[in-house]
Design an enzyme around this catalytic site. Structure first.
Site, PDB file in Angstrom:
ATOM      1  N   MET A 175       0.599  -1.262  -0.203  1.00  0.00           N
ATOM      2  CA  MET A 175      -0.040   0.016  -0.002  1.00  0.00           C
ATOM      3  C   MET A 175       0.749   1.117   0.051  1.00  0.00           C
ATOM      4  SD  MET A 175      -3.073  -1.139  -0.253  1.00  0.00           S
ATOM      5  CE  MET A 175      -3.923   0.320   0.069  1.00  0.00           C
ATOM      6  N   SER A 295      -9.140   2.123   1.433  1.00  0.00           N
ATOM      7  CA  SER A 295      -9.651   0.821   0.639  1.00  0.00           C
ATOM      8  C   SER A 295      -9.184   0.665  -0.890  1.00  0.00           C
ATOM      9  CB  SER A 295     -11.034   0.442   0.670  1.00  0.00           C
ATOM     10  OG  SER A 295     -11.406  -0.596  -0.081  1.00  0.00           O
ATOM     11  N   LYS A 350     -14.038   1.620   8.177  1.00  0.00           N
ATOM     12  CA  LYS A 350     -13.255   0.939   7.510  1.00  0.00           C
ATOM     13  C   LYS A 350     -13.539  -0.434   7.848  1.00  0.00           C
ATOM     14  CE  LYS A 350     -10.522  -0.684   4.349  1.00  0.00           C
ATOM     15  NZ  LYS A 350      -9.443  -1.337   4.283  1.00  0.00           N
ATOM     16  N   HIS A 353     -16.422  -1.729   6.563  1.00  0.00           N
ATOM     17  CA  HIS A 353     -16.224  -1.936   5.152  1.00  0.00           C
ATOM     18  C   HIS A 353     -15.604  -3.267   4.721  1.00  0.00           C
ATOM     19  CE1 HIS A 353     -13.429  -1.938   1.858  1.00  0.00           C
ATOM     20  NE2 HIS A 353     -14.207  -1.046   1.147  1.00  0.00           N
ATOM     21  N   ASN A 354     -14.852  -3.583   5.533  1.00  0.00           N
ATOM     22  CA  ASN A 354     -14.042  -4.949   5.347  1.00  0.00           C
ATOM     23  C   ASN A 354     -15.121  -6.068   5.743  1.00  0.00           C
ATOM     24  OD1 ASN A 354     -11.827  -3.584   4.736  1.00  0.00           O
ATOM     25  ND2 ASN A 354     -10.330  -4.596   5.937  1.00  0.00           N
ATOM     26  N   GLU A 357     -17.066  -6.722   2.976  1.00  0.00           N
ATOM     27  CA  GLU A 357     -16.135  -7.130   1.979  1.00  0.00           C
ATOM     28  C   GLU A 357     -15.980  -8.787   2.219  1.00  0.00           C
ATOM     29  OE1 GLU A 357     -12.228  -5.103   1.237  1.00  0.00           O
ATOM     30  OE2 GLU A 357     -11.337  -6.952   1.929  1.00  0.00           O
TER      31      GLU A 357
HETATM   32  N1  LIG Z   1      -2.942  -4.809   1.115  1.00  0.00           N
HETATM   33  C1  LIG Z   1      -4.133  -4.445   1.052  1.00  0.00           C
HETATM   34  O1  LIG Z   1      -4.911  -4.498   0.152  1.00  0.00           O
HETATM   35  C2  LIG Z   1      -4.657  -3.283   1.863  1.00  0.00           C
HETATM   36  C3  LIG Z   1      -3.928  -3.279   3.404  1.00  0.00           C
HETATM   37  N2  LIG Z   1      -4.328  -2.329   4.352  1.00  0.00           N
HETATM   38  C4  LIG Z   1      -3.554  -2.157   5.378  1.00  0.00           C
HETATM   39  O2  LIG Z   1      -2.436  -1.283   5.178  1.00  0.00           O
HETATM   40  C5  LIG Z   1      -1.310  -1.594   6.119  1.00  0.00           C
HETATM   41  C6  LIG Z   1       0.117  -1.717   5.227  1.00  0.00           C
HETATM   42  O3  LIG Z   1      -0.496  -3.020   4.510  1.00  0.00           O
HETATM   43  P1  LIG Z   1       0.364  -3.754   3.204  1.00  0.00           P
HETATM   44  O4  LIG Z   1       0.996  -2.373   2.540  1.00  0.00           O
HETATM   45  O5  LIG Z   1      -0.595  -4.376   2.320  1.00  0.00           O
HETATM   46  O6  LIG Z   1       1.201  -4.415   4.135  1.00  0.00           O
HETATM   47  P2  LIG Z   1       2.767  -4.975   3.542  1.00  0.00           P
HETATM   48  O7  LIG Z   1       3.084  -6.268   4.470  1.00  0.00           O
HETATM   49  O8  LIG Z   1       2.944  -5.079   1.946  1.00  0.00           O
HETATM   50  O9  LIG Z   1       3.885  -3.843   4.058  1.00  0.00           O
HETATM   51  C7  LIG Z   1       3.983  -3.613   5.456  1.00  0.00           C
HETATM   52  C8  LIG Z   1       5.049  -2.427   5.642  1.00  0.00           C
HETATM   53  O10 LIG Z   1       5.018  -2.355   7.223  1.00  0.00           O
HETATM   54  C9  LIG Z   1       6.579  -2.451   7.347  1.00  0.00           C
HETATM   55  N3  LIG Z   1       6.751  -3.068   8.727  1.00  0.00           N
HETATM   56  C10 LIG Z   1       6.432  -4.231   8.969  1.00  0.00           C
HETATM   57  N4  LIG Z   1       6.539  -4.201  10.359  1.00  0.00           N
HETATM   58  C11 LIG Z   1       7.078  -3.037  10.779  1.00  0.00           C
HETATM   59  C12 LIG Z   1       7.625  -2.794  12.042  1.00  0.00           C
HETATM   60  N5  LIG Z   1       7.723  -3.362  12.930  1.00  0.00           N
HETATM   61  N6  LIG Z   1       7.976  -1.224  12.108  1.00  0.00           N
HETATM   62  C13 LIG Z   1       8.101  -0.384  10.753  1.00  0.00           C
HETATM   63  N7  LIG Z   1       7.381  -0.877   9.815  1.00  0.00           N
HETATM   64  C14 LIG Z   1       7.049  -2.215   9.585  1.00  0.00           C
HETATM   65  C15 LIG Z   1       7.208  -3.161   6.452  1.00  0.00           C
HETATM   66  O11 LIG Z   1       8.328  -2.860   6.349  1.00  0.00           O
HETATM   67  P3  LIG Z   1       9.409  -4.186   5.936  1.00  0.00           P
HETATM   68  O12 LIG Z   1       9.338  -4.464   4.441  1.00  0.00           O
HETATM   69  O13 LIG Z   1      10.758  -3.606   6.391  1.00  0.00           O
HETATM   70  O14 LIG Z   1       8.940  -5.479   6.441  1.00  0.00           O
HETATM   71  C16 LIG Z   1       6.388  -2.803   5.162  1.00  0.00           C
HETATM   72  O15 LIG Z   1       6.931  -1.569   4.573  1.00  0.00           O
HETATM   73  C17 LIG Z   1      -1.792  -2.793   7.038  1.00  0.00           C
HETATM   74  O16 LIG Z   1      -2.420  -2.244   8.059  1.00  0.00           O
HETATM   75  C18 LIG Z   1      -2.948  -3.361   6.144  1.00  0.00           C
HETATM   76  O17 LIG Z   1      -3.840  -4.035   6.889  1.00  0.00           O
HETATM   77  C19 LIG Z   1      -5.093  -1.485   4.102  1.00  0.00           C
HETATM   78  C20 LIG Z   1      -5.935  -1.624   2.924  1.00  0.00           C
HETATM   79  C21 LIG Z   1      -5.696  -2.435   1.932  1.00  0.00           C
HETATM   80  O1  LIG Z   2      -8.351  -3.883   3.877  1.00  0.00           O
HETATM   81  C1  LIG Z   2      -8.176  -4.367   2.969  1.00  0.00           C
HETATM   82  C2  LIG Z   2      -9.002  -4.346   1.766  1.00  0.00           C
HETATM   83  O2  LIG Z   2     -10.010  -3.657   1.915  1.00  0.00           O
HETATM   84  C3  LIG Z   2      -7.012  -5.600   3.153  1.00  0.00           C
HETATM   85  O3  LIG Z   2      -6.848  -6.239   1.634  1.00  0.00           O
HETATM   86  C4  LIG Z   2      -7.373  -6.420   4.179  1.00  0.00           C
HETATM   87  O4  LIG Z   2      -6.094  -7.117   4.298  1.00  0.00           O
HETATM   88  C5  LIG Z   2      -8.646  -7.364   4.074  1.00  0.00           C
HETATM   89  O5  LIG Z   2      -8.741  -7.893   5.149  1.00  0.00           O
HETATM   90  P1  LIG Z   2      -8.273  -9.383   5.621  1.00  0.00           P
HETATM   91  O6  LIG Z   2      -6.926  -9.632   5.259  1.00  0.00           O
HETATM   92  O7  LIG Z   2      -8.791  -9.745   7.012  1.00  0.00           O
HETATM   93  O8  LIG Z   2      -8.747 -10.503   4.384  1.00  0.00           O
END
Ligand SMILES: NC(=O)C1=CN([C@@H]2O[C@H](COP(=O)(O)OP(=O)(O)OC[C@H]3O[C@@H](n4cnc5c(N)ncnc54)[C@H](OP(=O)(O)O)[C@@H]3O)[C@@H](O)[C@H]2O)C=CC1
Ligand SMILES: O=C(CO)[C@H](O)[C@H](O)COP(=O)(O)O
Length: 632
Positions: A175, A295, A350, A353-354, A357
């Site tokens: 993200m 989202s 949110k 929303h999830n 989802e």
């Molecule tokens: N993927 C999705 O579709 C969606 C995700 N989200 C939410 O957004 C957030 C990020 O998700 P996403 O980008 O998918 O996750 P990723 O796993 O792709 O990325 C996570 C990021 O967080 C960093 N990170 C992990 N642990 C730590 C720590 N202890 N301290 C500092 N940084 C850390 C990671 O760094 P490193 O690379 O060093 O591990 C990486 O940059 C989450 O809360 C997720 O639930 C929200 C909407 C949609």
């Molecule tokens: O927020 C999201 C989409 O809207 C993320 O993809 C989230 O990880 C979905 O929830 P789960 O991991 O519990 O399936």
């Protein structure tokens, strides 16, 4: 970059601005030249401007600054005396360097007395001095020195400034990296940071920049202090990292470097009750906190996500210009973004929303299961049917994603069959269930979606029981199922949306958050994983009703859909297919639309064994009759 020289009239803004213009070759503008004529008239007559007078003038300047910045930058002389004026000036997201020209009232009034042909009489100076609120993020420049010296001081501060970005993002995962690229694409100068895990992950932020040579305006960091310094104040810093303790740890580290008035945004899927606490904690330290649901997954984050910010309203206003630029837009061209509400309201919305989802995904899985394994349809036939539904009013991002997944083959075999039948979850679905229970909101269909994912993880036990307890399959009416499926699918979706929004309504009332259901639905019509034509309809429905079930628009459809869903569930169970969300959906619908239920037996039994008392038919006084059935 905009060099903004602020201070009361007579502090030398124009003189210094022209000198700086010579040195930088940036054009100089005097904000006074942008006043509407009625403001100029008032000032000529010695009448101080009020805030209503200033608003359109400041808005014009904000729009101009965004254009000047696109053309390489400018210098602007503008009094900008109050924080609320500066917020309007910053509202279009220009990267502004604030310089406050400071002088005593005596010095300024002496200088003003010597000026000719200026329409600002010296009598207004004291009013301006009283109005002045000095911003903590501005460089303060004494005007007691010669103009050339002042201009040189400002140039040297600009040359040495480390603050070159308008916005910062922490966490370059799926993200964070996509949002960074989206921002850069909108010409927002950003700094990005990712932690370093020595020997495991190094230079993550730099690698992102290197991988995108076509993208300009992203500054990578692996040092948090340098990252924070690189962002102009008041800073806006978005964290895109996992929910839970990681957020508190990251906030604790940031607090060593940020300044009062900065904005910290948690854009991850945090539990809203945690965001309530973080908001309070950071407010006590004069830091604005936004808990912002996002989202759209990778694609949405890159091209225009749905954004759900809640928390500090002031912080929201500071971040809004940047968020507006990157958000998806609805059919009327408005960004899928609005201030959701106070505290953790953004993360709460949110979470719901999830939860919807989860329901949408599980219903699709149940329908697919029934079609493929219950009545033996080929994946091609399923895709064919689903495409008809999409064209016939059931269009949604998730239905289209399912069609795409079911269309992909390798060596003639469905690619999906290579994926293990184990579904994960990261928290929001479970939290929605516990929140619904806490607030007394019936939530069985969406609870069933969470439960289905849990059961999916018990693969070994499922396999054991499948062999030990082979299913008794009854005879099913295949044609009848096929005919009813489309309406059954729609009906299930209406129910899960109804219960999701019923949770929003109840928590909004309990927390006094005043959440706007129509605006929330509108914000989910694009960018969001649950965007659909149904959501477009709900944005309309919720302008008049707070429930899909009570809206006239759905009455006939619900009555018909219920019959079709009941039919499909009956046949599906005979075919041996588990359909937990769809079954719970028809049960929910029947339960909430039953006038005389058998809860009287439930309550009677409670009274029978536990003396919990019964309310008597016809007695509305609330009197509890104990031992209704035990007369001994
Ligand atoms: N993927 C999705 O579709 C969606 C995700 N989200 C939410 O957004 C957030 C990020 O998700 P996403 O980008 O998918 O996750 P990723 O796993 O792709 O990325 C996570 C990021 O967080 C960093 N990170 C992990 N642990 C730590 C720590 N202890 N301290 C500092 N940084 C850390 C990671 O760094 P490193 O690379 O060093 O591990 C990486 O940059 C989450 O809360 C997720 O639930 C929200 C909407 C949609
Ligand atoms: O927020 C999201 C989409 O809207 C993320 O993809 C989230 O990880 C979905 O929830 P789960 O991991 O519990 O399936």
């Amino acid at each position: 970059m905009i060099i903004l020289l602020m201070g009361v009239s007579g502090s030398g803004k124009t003189t210094i601005g022209r000198l700086l213009s010579d040195q930088t070759s940036l054009p100089f503008y005097d904000a006074d030249d942008f006043h509407p004529s009625q403001n100029v008239e008032k000032m000529k007559n010695g009448i101080p401007l009020d805030d209503d007078d200033r608003k359109p003038w400041l808005e014009t300047l904000a729009a101009e600054m965004a254009l000047w910045e696109e053309n390489g930058g400018a210098i602007l002389a503008c009094s900008a005396l109050k924080e609320q004026y500066r917020k309007v000036l910053a509202a279009n997201g220009a990267l502004i360097y604030w310089f406050f020209l400071k002088g005593s009232a005596d010095l300024i009034s002496q200088r003003m007395a010597q000026r000719e042909g200026h329409y600002m009489p010296a009598s207004l100076l004291s009013s301006q001095m009283n109005t002045l609120e000095v911003p903590r993020y501005a460089e303060i420049i004494s005007i007691e020195q010669q103009p050339e010296k002042i201009a040189n001081d400002i140039m040297s501060k600009l040359e040495n400034t480390k603050a070159v970005s308008s916005f910062g993002i922490i966490g370059m995962g799926v993200m964070g990296s996509s949002l960074a690229l989206n921002m850069a694409d909108k010409n927002i100068k950003i700094s990005i940071y990712n932690r370093t895990l020595e020997g495991v992950e190094e230079d993550v932020a730099k690698k992102l920049v290197d991988a995108h040579p076509e993208v300009e305006g992203i500054l990578p960091f692996d040092n948090l202090e340098r990252f924070v310094e690189s962002i102009a104040q008041p800073r806006k810093i978005l964290m895109m990292i996992p929910a839970g303790a990681v957020i508190d740890q990251q906030i604790a580290r940031l607090l060593s470097f940020v300044d009062k008035g900065d904005v910290i945004i948690d854009g991850g899927n945090s539990f809203f009750e945690d965001s309530n606490k973080r908001m309070q904690y950071l407010q006590n330290q004069n830091i604005h906190f936004l808990g912002m649901g996002i989202s759209g997954g990778r694609e949405g984050a890159l091209q225009g996500p749905s954004l759900m910010p809640g928390g500090s309203k002031e912080g929201y206003e500071l971040a809004r210009p940047y968020l507006e630029k990157i958000a998806g837009v609805d059919t009327s061209g408005k960004p899928c973004l609005h201030y959701i509400g106070p505290q953790g309201a953004g993360h709460f919305v949110k979470m719901v929303h999830n939860s919807i989802e989860y329901g949408e995904i599980q219903v699709l899985a149940e329908i697919y299961s029934l079609m493929r394994f219950g009545i033996g349809m080929s994946s091609d036939k399923i895709v064919e049917r689903m495409k008809i539904w999409a064209k016939d009013g059931a269009d949604s991002y998730l239905l289209n994603a399912t069609i795409e997944i079911l269309s992909q083959k390798e060596g003639g075999e469905l690619l999906l069959d290579q994926v293990q039948d184990i579904a994960g979850q990261t928290g929001t679905g479970r939290w929605a269930v516990s929140t619904a229970a806490k607030h007394g909101v019936p939530y069985a269909p969406l609870t069933a979606a969470v439960t289905a994912r849990m059961i999916s993880t018990h693969k070994q036990r499922r396999t054991y029981l499948a062999h030990k307890l082979p299913r008794q399959i009854g005879e099913v009416q295949v044609e009848e199922i096929i005919e009813s499926l489309q309406e059954a699918y729609s009906m299930s979706r209406w129910v899960i949306h109804e219960i999701g929004f019923s949770l929003i309504k109840k928590v909004s009332e309990d927390e006094k958050w005043d959440l706007n259901m129509s605006a929330i639905a509108r914000g989910w019509t694009n960018g969001s994983i649950i965007k659909s034509s149904l959501m477009e309809g709900l944005a309309e429905v919720f302008t008049e009703s707070d429930s899909l079930f009570t809206s006239n628009a759905f009455q006939a459809r619900l009555q018909h859909g219920a019959g079709e869903l009941a039919n499909v569930i009956g046949q599906g169970l005979k075919a041996g297919i588990a359909m937990p969300v769809m079954s719970a959906a028809i049960n929910y619908y029947y339960a909430v639309s039953t006038e005389d239920s058998t809860a009287n037996l439930v309550q009677s039994l409670r009274d029978y064994f536990g003396e919990h008392g019964c309310l008597k038919v016809g007695d509305d006084t609330g009197t509890k009759h104990l031992n209704f059935f035990r007369k001994d």
